[in-house]
Scaffold this active site. Sequence first.
Site, mmCIF file in Angstrom:
data_model
loop_
_atom_site.group_PDB
_atom_site.id
_atom_site.type_symbol
_atom_site.label_atom_id
_atom_site.label_comp_id
_atom_site.label_asym_id
_atom_site.label_seq_id
_atom_site.Cartn_x
_atom_site.Cartn_y
_atom_site.Cartn_z
ATOM 1 N N ASN A 103 -15.088 23.869 -63.944
ATOM 2 C CA ASN A 103 -14.404 24.962 -63.387
ATOM 3 C C ASN A 103 -14.019 24.994 -61.882
ATOM 4 O O ASN A 103 -12.964 24.291 -61.418
ATOM 5 C CB ASN A 103 -14.757 26.424 -64.142
ATOM 6 C CG ASN A 103 -13.672 27.318 -63.889
ATOM 7 O OD1 ASN A 103 -12.774 27.309 -63.040
ATOM 8 N ND2 ASN A 103 -13.790 28.483 -64.668
ATOM 9 N N ASP A 104 -15.063 25.655 -61.422
ATOM 10 C CA ASP A 104 -15.110 25.470 -59.834
ATOM 11 C C ASP A 104 -14.630 24.286 -59.237
ATOM 12 O O ASP A 104 -13.654 24.427 -58.000
ATOM 13 C CB ASP A 104 -16.284 26.191 -59.312
ATOM 14 C CG ASP A 104 -16.614 27.558 -59.748
ATOM 15 O OD1 ASP A 104 -15.681 28.321 -60.306
ATOM 16 O OD2 ASP A 104 -17.720 27.951 -59.655
ATOM 17 N N VAL A 105 -15.317 23.379 -59.720
ATOM 18 C CA VAL A 105 -15.255 21.906 -59.087
ATOM 19 C C VAL A 105 -13.779 21.426 -59.117
ATOM 20 O O VAL A 105 -13.514 20.257 -58.410
ATOM 21 C CB VAL A 105 -16.527 20.887 -59.285
ATOM 22 C CG1 VAL A 105 -17.590 21.582 -59.030
ATOM 23 C CG2 VAL A 105 -16.264 20.735 -60.880
#
Length: 475
Positions: free
Chosen positions: A400-402
Amino acid sequence: MTTETLIPLAYLVAAVTFILGLKGLSSPTTAVLGNRIAAAGMLIAVIATFFAHDVEPGSLPIILAGIAVGGIAGFAGARVVKMTAMPQMVALFNGAGGGAAALVALLEFARQQLFSDELELGPTLATLLALVIGSVSFSGSAIAFGKLQGIVTPRAFRYPGQQVVTGLLVAATVALAVVLLAAGFTGAIAADPLVIVAATAALALVFGVALVMPIGGADMPVVISLLNAYTGLAVAMAGFTLGNQLLIVAGTLVGASGTILTRLMSKAMNRSLANVLFGAFGAATSAGAVATAGDDGRSIRSIGAEDAAILLGYAQNVIVVPGYGMAVAQAQHNVRELADVLEAKGITVKYAIHPVAGRMPGHMNVLLAEANVPYDRLFDMEQINPEFPRTDVALVIGANDVTNPAARSNPGSPIYGMPILDVDKAQNVIVIKRSMKPGFAGIDNDLYLDPKTAMLFGDAKEAVGKVVAELKRAA
Ligand code: NAP
């Protein structure tokens, strides 16, 4: 050759193996060999240490029993502990190292008191540092272990005036240490120096707890890496205390590598170490609202396994982007199977590895290696990013974040500036995750609202399994 010349030689060989071991650990292809080389060096070091000291025959059974207990616990841990629980295991080992250094220091203080009236500045300072840093590392690692294991609340534990309390703890520890040093030289205080030693250790233990409690569970790998550096320092100090060169070398290597790793992890998250230690980042809850449409009316496109299989089946090249969700679902074997099926169709499959994908450094590399994904299919962020624009499908599995483009485009985002995988530049994107809940950073991901993104909702293992089944059915 006499023992006097053989022992330094054995220590030198051991020190070289530690360095070679670390070098080996820098690549997945050489990591296992590196580990074995360093372990062999450690064996040489332990045997040499037996001959370096006049071990009393009476102590021998205790030492051997200690080696047996530690050896069996380490062997069993390595066999039984799952890959996802590795951060906890590292925390335990690290705490044990710090605790051992502190115990050596404590015993050395007791011994010095027995054999001399006066403490010497150099050795006393080293012993004191081993005691304080080792104690901080021990209790801090214990809390980190508890947070990762769910025994201690993983949330950032904060209360009013917390930083003042922590500051006072540091000040009191330093003050006691100074009193102890002064006492050793002037004999000017009435209290038993051993009581002050014990009180210093107790304060350092409390400080370790106070340092780690306010940090969120998801930041624990960075904290463990930092505490690892502390343990290295404590061990090096214990080496000065005992006059053991190998402990100094090994401790310094651990201290330096732990510091470098801490820096690399903070850099890959675009956060300063101070932000990890004192910022509330990790406290963000992931129980966020379930968004289905963006503010600007853009909506989420949800697809099933059959559509995903069709999209993948027509591609010429696919980049798999694994993340924490793949680790949680233990989907790596299914991911490997999916790649096999696609490759059998003549489709090129590569894996994009973000430096902090997952919850510990190298998390994705280890899982994919376990599923026998060839190393040459794994690409670092810098290598793979230019390839996304000419990629037919980027398949995001539990990451997600990456992959969040806000890191590039939204200066107001908490992850702004964090280097990301340019998944949004691929021709098509399929994201496998269970819901619209955010990841570790607790923020929404604009990628999911991109018209070329299709969401395949479900557990990573199940969803990938279904896609494989669909691809096989269509073949
Ligand atoms: P992430 O941003 O935490 O996202 C993981 C996603 O996986 C979640 O959005 C979750 O969505 C999904 N997921 C969870 N369980 C799943 C399952 N069983 N099946 C399918 N999906 C599942 O993870 P990431 O992209 O790997 O990024 C890592 C984050 O951790 C970064 O913010 C990084 O800074 C941080 N971090 C990394 C390290 C390190 O050393 N690697 C250390 C500290 C912090 P659903 O809940 O909707 O399924």
